[in-house]
Design an enzyme around this catalytic site. Sequence first.
Site, PDB file in Angstrom:
ATOM      1  N   ASP A   1      -5.793  -4.296   4.589  1.00 22.32           N
ATOM      2  CA  ASP A   1      -6.559  -3.151   5.042  1.00 22.32           C
ATOM      3  C   ASP A   1      -5.623  -2.066   5.593  1.00 22.32           C
ATOM      4  O   ASP A   1      -4.967  -2.268   6.614  1.00 22.32           O
ATOM      5  CB  ASP A   1      -7.527  -3.629   6.124  1.00 22.32           C
ATOM      6  CG  ASP A   1      -8.456  -2.558   6.646  1.00 22.32           C
ATOM      7  OD1 ASP A   1      -8.230  -1.361   6.359  1.00 22.32           O
ATOM      8  OD2 ASP A   1      -9.407  -2.927   7.355  1.00 22.32           O
TER       9      ASP A   1
ATOM     10  N   ASP B   1     -11.927   5.695   1.835  1.00 20.12           N
ATOM     11  CA  ASP B   1     -12.376   6.857   2.612  1.00 20.12           C
ATOM     12  C   ASP B   1     -13.381   6.426   3.681  1.00 20.12           C
ATOM     13  O   ASP B   1     -13.256   6.762   4.863  1.00 20.12           O
ATOM     14  CB  ASP B   1     -12.992   7.892   1.666  1.00 20.12           C
ATOM     15  CG  ASP B   1     -13.289   9.230   2.316  1.00 20.12           C
ATOM     16  OD1 ASP B   1     -12.771   9.510   3.410  1.00 20.12           O
ATOM     17  OD2 ASP B   1     -14.053  10.002   1.709  1.00 20.12           O
TER      18      ASP B   1
ATOM     19  N   GLY C   1     -10.160   3.468  -7.573  1.00 21.22           N
ATOM     20  CA  GLY C   1     -11.445   2.816  -7.282  1.00 21.22           C
ATOM     21  C   GLY C   1     -12.556   3.460  -8.099  1.00 21.22           C
ATOM     22  O   GLY C   1     -12.495   3.514  -9.326  1.00 21.22           O
TER      23      GLY C   1
END
Length: 180
Positions: free
Chosen positions: A11, A35, A120
């Site tokens: 992360d 985001d 992504g």
Amino acid sequence: MKAIISLYKGDITKLNVDAIVNAANRSLLGGGGVDGAIHRAAGSELLEFNRKLGGCETGEAKISPGFKLPAKFIIHTVGPVWQGGNCNEDKLLENCYLNSLRLTVKNNIKTIAFPAISTGVYGFPLERATNIAVKTVIKFLENDDTIEKVIFACFDERTYQVYEATLESEKIPFEIYSID
């Protein structure tokens, strides 16, 4: 090149670095993926701050404080949506990295972590995006002696493996970054 290149799986919001890069949308007001994770971790002050930035064009970059993140700053960049490769996507993605690195130097940032921008929901092919990311960063660092560490933060195993293979094929020395 004096900077250390690092590879991290996990992360990006947990990294204690000077800046993390946010793969943002044009509004800079939050979204999904990295985001959304950055906005949640940074807190509501980020949204309030970013409202004053007036958005960001694809390939450009803007900076904000890190607020509740371990990182001091967030560099927001808007990657291109993949449209088959004939709509300047490669150059726009390269500009995301270049403009983020320029803000890094301008703000005296020494350590920075990048996610895999546009790979992504924006659909940029991972191998192609990784190649652009690595080559753009390395070329920039060849002419910069202020940045001390660049971390490629990979959210999942597949992304990590593609970055690792790309760095090895380009014969770029790197270290594995861990927060443990």
